[in-house]
Design an enzyme around this catalytic site. Structure first.
Site, mmCIF file in Angstrom:
data_model
loop_
_atom_site.group_PDB
_atom_site.id
_atom_site.type_symbol
_atom_site.label_atom_id
_atom_site.label_comp_id
_atom_site.label_asym_id
_atom_site.label_seq_id
_atom_site.Cartn_x
_atom_site.Cartn_y
_atom_site.Cartn_z
ATOM 1 N N HIS A 39 49.555 43.297 33.128
ATOM 2 C CA HIS A 39 48.132 42.999 33.257
ATOM 3 C C HIS A 39 47.389 44.040 32.438
ATOM 4 O O HIS A 39 47.496 45.229 32.707
ATOM 5 C CB HIS A 39 47.680 43.035 34.718
ATOM 6 C CG HIS A 39 46.248 42.643 34.885
ATOM 7 N ND1 HIS A 39 45.867 41.332 35.105
ATOM 8 C CD2 HIS A 39 45.107 43.367 34.828
ATOM 9 C CE1 HIS A 39 44.543 41.281 35.194
ATOM 10 N NE2 HIS A 39 44.056 42.497 35.023
ATOM 11 N N CYS A 40 46.643 43.597 31.445
ATOM 12 C CA CYS A 40 45.968 44.506 30.532
ATOM 13 C C CYS A 40 44.570 44.839 31.055
ATOM 14 O O CYS A 40 43.725 43.954 31.158
ATOM 15 C CB CYS A 40 45.865 43.879 29.139
ATOM 16 S SG CYS A 40 45.038 44.944 27.944
ATOM 17 N N PRO A 41 44.300 46.112 31.368
ATOM 18 C CA PRO A 41 42.964 46.472 31.853
ATOM 19 C C PRO A 41 41.896 46.380 30.760
ATOM 20 O O PRO A 41 40.725 46.202 31.070
ATOM 21 C CB PRO A 41 43.146 47.913 32.345
ATOM 22 C CG PRO A 41 44.330 48.428 31.617
ATOM 23 C CD PRO A 41 45.216 47.248 31.350
ATOM 24 N N GLU A 89 41.170 42.665 30.816
ATOM 25 C CA GLU A 89 40.984 42.147 32.176
ATOM 26 C C GLU A 89 41.674 40.800 32.321
ATOM 27 O O GLU A 89 41.117 39.849 32.873
ATOM 28 C CB GLU A 89 39.503 42.049 32.527
ATOM 29 C CG GLU A 89 38.827 43.388 32.669
ATOM 30 C CD GLU A 89 37.417 43.275 33.201
ATOM 31 O OE1 GLU A 89 37.124 42.338 33.968
ATOM 32 O OE2 GLU A 89 36.602 44.135 32.839
ATOM 33 N N ASN A 90 42.900 40.720 31.833
ATOM 34 C CA ASN A 90 43.675 39.485 31.871
ATOM 35 C C ASN A 90 45.150 39.840 31.792
ATOM 36 O O ASN A 90 45.514 40.917 31.314
ATOM 37 C CB ASN A 90 43.284 38.580 30.699
ATOM 38 C CG ASN A 90 43.792 37.170 30.858
ATOM 39 O OD1 ASN A 90 44.107 36.729 31.953
ATOM 40 N ND2 ASN A 90 43.868 36.446 29.755
#
Length: 200
Positions: free
Chosen positions: A63-65, A68-69
């Site tokens: 999950h890539c901060p 946000e996805n």
């Protein structure tokens, strides 16, 4: 964008009738497809539930901060493009900041150029971080593994039960070809249980 969310079983069956779904074969042996404890869908191999997105994601990477996805099977190649563009922009910014600096050994020079010098150092730090992330992602892609599988292989049943270190690795060239040139979802169970380790 959709990283490859796993659809509920009735939607998958409906998609198969229209020729759009992914066929999930019956799994032989000790490894079984499990039902997600959160969203109650049957998870295909290499899928994981993301607590932040509240969905199961096919070929879950992380999950890539920043985005946000989740990064999964449908958007992983776009994530690599995003990192590449970000690296180019950072290198260009570092070049612009460096070219604006002219060095003199005086306190007055430092007062006039402190902002440019700090900008250059900050851009340099971000460049190193993005470069390391891009290199690590490209290495994992060449091995046909994900960040989640790499970090948690001791907890993932289909990796623990496999005789091979990575049962999805089909060689660097085929791994890169599948990743960058294939636009359809893959039934990873077919590759995992293929007897001759030949491309499916």
């Amino acid at each position: 964008m959709d990283p490859g969310f796993v659809k509920p079983e009735e939607e998958v069956k409906e998609g198969e009738n229209k020729g759009q779904g992914v066929v999930i074969p019956q799994i032989p042996g000790d490894v079984k497809l499990r039902r997600c404890g959160y969203c109650l869908v049957k998870q295909p191999m290499r899928a994981k539930h993301c607590q932040l997105c509240q969905h199961c994601v096919r070929r879950y990477d992380h999950h890539c901060p920043w985005l946000e996805n989740c990064v999964g099977e449908r958007n992983h190649s776009l994530f690599i493009v995003y990192l590449s563009v970000q690296l180019v922009v950072l290198l260009w910014g570092a070049h612009v900041a460096w070219s604006g600096l002219y060095f003199e050994q005086s306190w007055e020079w430092l007062q006039h150029n402190i902002f440019l010098l700090m900008s250059f150092l900050l851009i340099l730090i971000f460049t190193i971080v993005v470069l390391l992330l891009l290199v690590s992602q490209l290495y994992l892609i060449s091995c046909n593994t994900t960040t989640w599988e790499f970090m948690s292989s001791h907890r993932i049943s289909y990796l623990r039960h496999s005789e091979l270190e990575n049962p999805f690795d089909q060689g660097i060239i085929l791994n890169l070809w599948r990743f960058f040139c294939s636009r359809h979802l893959t039934a990873w169970e077919n590759i995992y249980f293929h007897k001759n380790s030949e491309p499916v």
